[in-house]
Design an enzyme around this catalytic site. Structure first.
Site, PDB file in Angstrom:
ATOM      1  N   HIS A 287      60.690  27.795  68.394  1.00 43.23           N
ATOM      2  CA  HIS A 287      60.633  28.955  67.503  1.00 43.23           C
ATOM      3  C   HIS A 287      61.646  28.813  66.390  1.00 43.23           C
ATOM      4  O   HIS A 287      62.566  28.008  66.458  1.00 43.23           O
ATOM      5  CB  HIS A 287      60.938  30.252  68.269  1.00 43.23           C
ATOM      6  CG  HIS A 287      60.225  30.365  69.562  1.00 43.23           C
ATOM      7  ND1 HIS A 287      58.868  30.430  69.661  1.00 43.23           N
ATOM      8  CD2 HIS A 287      60.697  30.393  70.841  1.00 43.23           C
ATOM      9  CE1 HIS A 287      58.517  30.498  70.940  1.00 43.23           C
ATOM     10  NE2 HIS A 287      59.611  30.479  71.667  1.00 43.23           N
TER      11      HIS A 287
ATOM     12  N   TYR B 210      61.872  36.579  66.787  1.00 46.49           N
ATOM     13  CA  TYR B 210      62.080  36.503  68.241  1.00 46.49           C
ATOM     14  C   TYR B 210      63.483  36.005  68.538  1.00 46.49           C
ATOM     15  O   TYR B 210      63.953  35.037  67.943  1.00 46.49           O
ATOM     16  CB  TYR B 210      61.042  35.583  68.868  1.00 46.49           C
ATOM     17  CG  TYR B 210      60.992  35.649  70.363  1.00 46.49           C
ATOM     18  CD1 TYR B 210      60.791  36.862  71.013  1.00 46.49           C
ATOM     19  CD2 TYR B 210      61.130  34.506  71.133  1.00 46.49           C
ATOM     20  CE1 TYR B 210      60.740  36.933  72.396  1.00 46.49           C
ATOM     21  CE2 TYR B 210      61.070  34.562  72.517  1.00 46.49           C
ATOM     22  CZ  TYR B 210      60.880  35.782  73.139  1.00 46.49           C
ATOM     23  OH  TYR B 210      60.842  35.855  74.512  1.00 46.49           O
TER      24      TYR B 210
ATOM     25  N   GLU C  77      58.139  32.324  79.480  1.00 47.00           N
ATOM     26  CA  GLU C  77      57.938  33.549  80.252  1.00 47.00           C
ATOM     27  C   GLU C  77      56.731  34.321  79.726  1.00 47.00           C
ATOM     28  O   GLU C  77      55.928  34.843  80.502  1.00 47.00           O
ATOM     29  CB  GLU C  77      59.198  34.420  80.184  1.00 47.00           C
ATOM     30  CG  GLU C  77      60.437  33.797  80.807  1.00 47.00           C
ATOM     31  CD  GLU C  77      60.313  33.594  82.293  1.00 47.00           C
ATOM     32  OE1 GLU C  77      59.710  34.449  82.966  1.00 47.00           O
ATOM     33  OE2 GLU C  77      60.811  32.568  82.791  1.00 47.00           O
TER      34      GLU C  77
ATOM     35  N   ASP D 281      55.166  37.481  74.691  1.00 49.67           N
ATOM     36  CA  ASP D 281      56.209  36.787  73.931  1.00 49.67           C
ATOM     37  C   ASP D 281      55.912  35.296  73.775  1.00 49.67           C
ATOM     38  O   ASP D 281      55.315  34.676  74.665  1.00 49.67           O
ATOM     39  CB  ASP D 281      57.568  36.968  74.618  1.00 49.67           C
ATOM     40  CG  ASP D 281      58.143  38.357  74.408  1.00 49.67           C
ATOM     41  OD1 ASP D 281      57.621  39.087  73.540  1.00 49.67           O
ATOM     42  OD2 ASP D 281      59.108  38.714  75.107  1.00 49.67           O
TER      43      ASP D 281
ATOM     44  N   ASP E 106      57.099  32.362  74.401  1.00 48.16           N
ATOM     45  CA  ASP E 106      57.938  31.419  75.130  1.00 48.16           C
ATOM     46  C   ASP E 106      57.323  31.198  76.505  1.00 48.16           C
ATOM     47  O   ASP E 106      56.227  31.694  76.798  1.00 48.16           O
ATOM     48  CB  ASP E 106      59.384  31.918  75.241  1.00 48.16           C
ATOM     49  CG  ASP E 106      59.496  33.285  75.906  1.00 48.16           C
ATOM     50  OD1 ASP E 106      58.488  33.784  76.438  1.00 48.16           O
ATOM     51  OD2 ASP E 106      60.598  33.874  75.881  1.00 48.16           O
TER      52      ASP E 106
ATOM     53  N   ARG F 264      64.974  34.866  71.409  1.00 53.86           N
ATOM     54  CA  ARG F 264      65.275  33.824  72.404  1.00 53.86           C
ATOM     55  C   ARG F 264      64.818  32.486  71.847  1.00 53.86           C
ATOM     56  O   ARG F 264      63.653  32.133  71.927  1.00 53.86           O
ATOM     57  CB  ARG F 264      64.592  34.132  73.743  1.00 53.86           C
ATOM     58  CG  ARG F 264      65.145  35.375  74.420  1.00 53.86           C
ATOM     59  CD  ARG F 264      64.533  35.618  75.782  1.00 53.86           C
ATOM     60  NE  ARG F 264      65.065  36.832  76.376  1.00 53.86           N
ATOM     61  CZ  ARG F 264      64.538  38.036  76.228  1.00 53.86           C
ATOM     62  NH1 ARG F 264      63.440  38.187  75.501  1.00 53.86           N
ATOM     63  NH2 ARG F 264      65.087  39.095  76.790  1.00 53.86           N
TER      64      ARG F 264
ATOM     65  N   GLU G  90      53.811  42.954  75.597  1.00 54.57           N
ATOM     66  CA  GLU G  90      54.690  43.199  76.748  1.00 54.57           C
ATOM     67  C   GLU G  90      55.331  44.581  76.712  1.00 54.57           C
ATOM     68  O   GLU G  90      55.565  45.185  77.745  1.00 54.57           O
ATOM     69  CB  GLU G  90      55.781  42.121  76.815  1.00 54.57           C
ATOM     70  CG  GLU G  90      55.272  40.770  77.267  1.00 54.57           C
ATOM     71  CD  GLU G  90      56.397  39.779  77.472  1.00 54.57           C
ATOM     72  OE1 GLU G  90      57.434  40.184  78.022  1.00 54.57           O
ATOM     73  OE2 GLU G  90      56.235  38.619  77.073  1.00 54.57           O
TER      74      GLU G  90
END
Length: 827
Positions: free
Chosen positions: A345, A300, A85, A81, A83, A302, A8
């Site tokens: 995570h 990560y 998103e 990423d 997740d 989030r 990303e």
């Protein structure tokens, strides 16, 4: 074989390049490049809520760059990423680039081991995750784009277009407004405490005991008249130790950070906003330049989990044993699972405990080091032994009065060796024995009042949202940002205070869309959406279950007549009074409007409204009564016949109307326009010379400037404009060595030499920015764009000032700037 990896962020490509060979081409998608368009619902209600996606303007450039970089690639890995998103972005990449055979890899930390493990075990895009993200996106679009236009019409009116509602943001706003109502309804109660200073042997051994009981019951002192005789008794009493209790207690460490606890700690310790915390954490995750190359320092950021990998636990245990001793190693703190947690995570932790804050300090800026230190200490401390504290409680008799003194001392620091001790960790008492007589040094009564529940800070609001299962780690920061951007809340002493507009929006939504504003209902919808991620339900059925009753409610609200206020009629015409909403709050309005313009405020007593003061003065223009209104620059006189009469005046030292000083003529003609006259005006930086044809003509110059010097002219008050014209960024001219200033031309801003016209040296504005100059923020108008809802600002162009949207270039809305009246201040 030629292989390509798409991540990303461009920063990640630099980090990955440190340990991936030349066989990999590293490319970046720069986040979301394909999304629902902003200019319509883009959801097909007749076709199972199918969304219509489009590639953004910037995304088209990204796609072209990616296609070029993928030429000749035999194998493509999508490493967005880990997740929802990120999974959705991977799917959009596959769809937009036609990458049917692309493999999905994900890693929780950007380290050589984690990346090679992911490459060794590539998988497919998880469509359950994609559909979970798609369901949230569609649901948020349906709620926002259905209610927001209605809200703008019913509440915003002419002046506040672009109001918005949202599935998560509106509930968050309700929490803030409900707390404000609790505070308004709170009645403070008085209570007293009495401290007694005692000593067994001299003032060196003095300690304080607190009054607890009177005649064996809790004292409950609530007024000074109750306290006075007690203080007199205590001053004459004899004191004796009646009982000593000693025990050993353990203080356990907290688990590693999840997103919300990291944001709270950074807020409390570093005074970081949630937005800043996530921005700095992103930098630490993607990688910073070190002597080893670009290194990702944390996992990560989030996440809703506090667990860590076995390897991370083993590394921490080894470090603790070698650094502090084996007796400092603990079992590892485990956190409680939060409502709706996915546990997808690991916790936020350092990728290597060997990267100590001291070792990394030379590579990190101040903010990065501060946040990294918090994360590193939290992980290491969480794997350490509990602290052991000896606690002592001493009960003291003084006739019918009972007192208590407490003391503590840390006998084994455990995790406090890393986290540090608080001031009250060690509170020593002198050596005492039961039955021992004590000497009185003084009695200190103190008055207190109960406090209302505090307003939410960013940290405490995130904690409340998390506790109620509203939103997810990735949504907290955007939610808070929207509330502030919409002017629904203001930050006062780092706490959220609702504005009148915010209170009105909540009132309207609760009155008309109670389900959307219900906290439990919103949490249930979150749980339903989570079932999509788990593959338990189809996303379309979840949306349909929500949309069917929602659309019926929306239709009934659209058609419903205004609510009639029972028991009241219009005193002017006898008509019914309707409940209305405005950006200032609720009000009653006559049903016969506009023929009858009677209104009155409906004040719920929660927020103090700006007071309009009636006066004895009349308007010299139309003879209507004058009132004193609050304005941005203070109180001012205004005519009650506004908008028919726009007379205003300053409030003079004696409280009487004081005519506003008109601009004084210099007798000079404006050199930039044909019929303009130069006037002495007053701006934020003092007096300056300006053209009478402003804003059509923007000619200005300093008061003491030479009128014959063409370079003396500038485009702002007192030598500097709102765009920074006249600023000195500290850049020297390469041609003559003189200083340079910010100037504006037909093609925008540039650096011009102060030696002009003898020296015509110029430089691009980027030279000023590189030297540390920051372009001034454009002045906000206080309104939002009617097309996209973003803030409107005042900008300057070749034809003078104009109103523009901050969403440019996506939104190209503009409007004419309001005309500034000669010699008057805008309120």
């Amino acid at each position: 074989m030629k292989k390509a990896i798409i991540v990303e962020s461009p920063t990640k490509t630099r980090t990955l390049s440190r340990f991936l060979g030349d066989e990999y081409t590293l490319l970046a998608s720069s986040g979301h490049f394909r999304d629902l368009p902003e200019d319509g619902m883009a959801v097909d209600f007749e076709n199972d809520f199918e969304p219509t996606y489009e590639i953004t303007a910037q995304g088209k450039k990204t796609v072209a760059t990616l296609k070029k970089g993928l030429k000749g690639a035999d194998e493509v890995f999508l490493a967005t990423d880990p997740d929802r998103e990120g999974e959705a972005i991977a799917w959009h990449l596959r769809e937009a680039l036609g990458l049917k055979d692309a493999k999905r890899i994900a890693f929780n930390e950007i380290t050589e081991t984690a990346v090679h493990e992911a490459l060794a075990q590539p998988g497919e895009i998880d469509m359950d995750l994609v559909n979970a993200q798609q369901a949230r996106r569609v649901l948020d679009r349906v709620v926002g784009y259905s209610i927001s236009p209605l809200l703008s019409r019913r509440v915003g009116g002419t002046f506040t277009a672009g109001l918005s509602a949202g599935r998560v943001q509106s509930v968050a706003l309700r929490l803030i407004c409900d707390r404000e109502r609790e505070r308004a309804a709170f009645d403070a109660e008085e209570y007293w405490s009495i401290g007694v200073n005692l000593t067994p042997d001299g003032e060196e051994a003095a300690f304080e005991a607190e009054l607890k009981t009177i005649a064996g019951e809790e004292h409950g002192l609530t007024a000074e008249e109750q306290v006075t005789p007690v203080v007199a008794d205590l001053q004459d009493a004899e004191y004796r130790v009646s009982e000593i209790e000693k025990k050993q207690a353990r203080r356990n460490p907290q688990p590693p950070f999840r997103t919300s606890t990291m944001q709270r700690r950074a807020s409390n310790r570093l005074r970081f906003s949630a937005d800043k915390t996530m921005s700095v954490a992103q930098q630490l995750y993607e990688g910073v330049e070190t002597s080893e190359g670009t290194v990702g320092l944390i996992t990560y950021m989030r996440t809703d989990s506090t667990r860590i990998a076995d390897a991370a636990r083993e590394q921490a245990v080894s470090f603790i044993g070698e650094t502090y001793g084996e007796n400092f190693v603990g079992p590892g703190a485990k956190g409680k699972e939060t409502k709706g947690a996915q546990d997808a995570h690991e916790a936020v932790r350092p990728t290597s405990v060997e990267h100590t804050p001291d070792a990394m300090a030379q590579y990190l800026d101040k903010d990065q080091l501060a946040l990294y230190t918090l994360i590193w200490k939290q992980l290491v401390a969480s794997q350490m032994a509990p602290a052991v504290v000896d606690q002592t409680g001493v009960d003291i008799e003084a006739g019918r009065y009972g007192l208590r003194a407490t003391g503590s001392i840390v006998v084994f620091p455990g995790f406090l060796q890393v986290m540090g001790r608080d001031d009250d960790d060690d509170k020593l008492l002198p050596e005492l024995a039961e039955g021992q007589e004590l000497k009185l040094l003084g009695v200190e009564p103190e008055q207190h009042f109960t406090q209302p529940p505090p307003r939410f800070t960013e940290a405490s609001l995130i904690r409340e949202l998390e506790a109620n299962g509203i939103g997810r780690p990735s949504t907290y920061v955007p939610t808070l940002r929207v509330l502030r951007n919409r002017n629904y809340v203001a930050l006062e002493k780092r706490q959220f205070a609702p504005t009148p507009l915010g209170m009105t929006v909540v009132d309207y939504l609760i009155d008309h869309f109670p389900e959307v504003m219900d906290i439990e209902f919103t949490a249930t919808v979150e749980e339903e959406l989570d079932t999509v991620e788990g593959g338990e339900r189809e996303w379309v059925s979840v949306i349909r279950d929500f949309y069917t009753p929602f659309s019926e409610r929306l239709d009934s609200v659209e058609k419903a007549p205004p609510k009639v206020i029972e028991g009241e009629t219009c005193p002017k015409c006898g008509g019914a009074l309707w409940l209305r909403y405005s950006r200032h709050g609720k009000f009653a309005g006559c049903e016969n409007y506009p023929e009858c313009d009677y209104t009155h405020d409906i004040d719920d007593g929660v927020l103090e409204r700006p007071k309009i003061e009636e006066t004895e003065y009349t308007c010299p223009t139309c003879e209507a009564p004058l009132v004193i209104r609050p304005g941005r620059r203070g109180r001012f006189f205004a005519c009650t016949s506004y908008p028919e009469c726009k007379y205003t005046a300053n409030v003079g030292p004696d409280g009487a109307p004081q005519e506003r000083k008109k601009a004084e003529s210099t007798g000079e003609a404006c050199p930039d326009c044909e019929d303009g006259e130069l006037l002495i005006r007053t701006g934020r930086r003092g007096p300056f010379i300006g053209c009478s044809n402003y804003p059509k003509c923007r000619y200005t110059r300093d008061m003491d400037a030479d009128p014959n010097d063409p370079e003396a002219a500038n485009s702002g008050d007192n030598g500097k404009s709102a765009d920074g014209d006249g600023d000195d960024p500290g850049v020297m001219c390469d041609l003559c060595g003189a200083s340079m200033r910010i100037r504006s031309g037909s093609r925008g801003r540039f650096l011009g030499c102060t030696g002009y016209p003898e020296c015509k040296g110029t430089k691009p504005i980027s030279a000023a920015i590189a030297a540390g100059w920051t372009p001034p923020e454009p002045e906000k108008t206080g309104e939002v764009c009617p097309e996209c809802g973003k803030d409107l600002v005042l900008r300057s162009g070749r034809r003078g000032p104009f109103i523009a949207c901050t969403g440019y270039p996506k939104c190209r809305y503009t409007a004419e700037a309001p005309e500034e009246k000669e010699g008057s201040d805008s309120e």
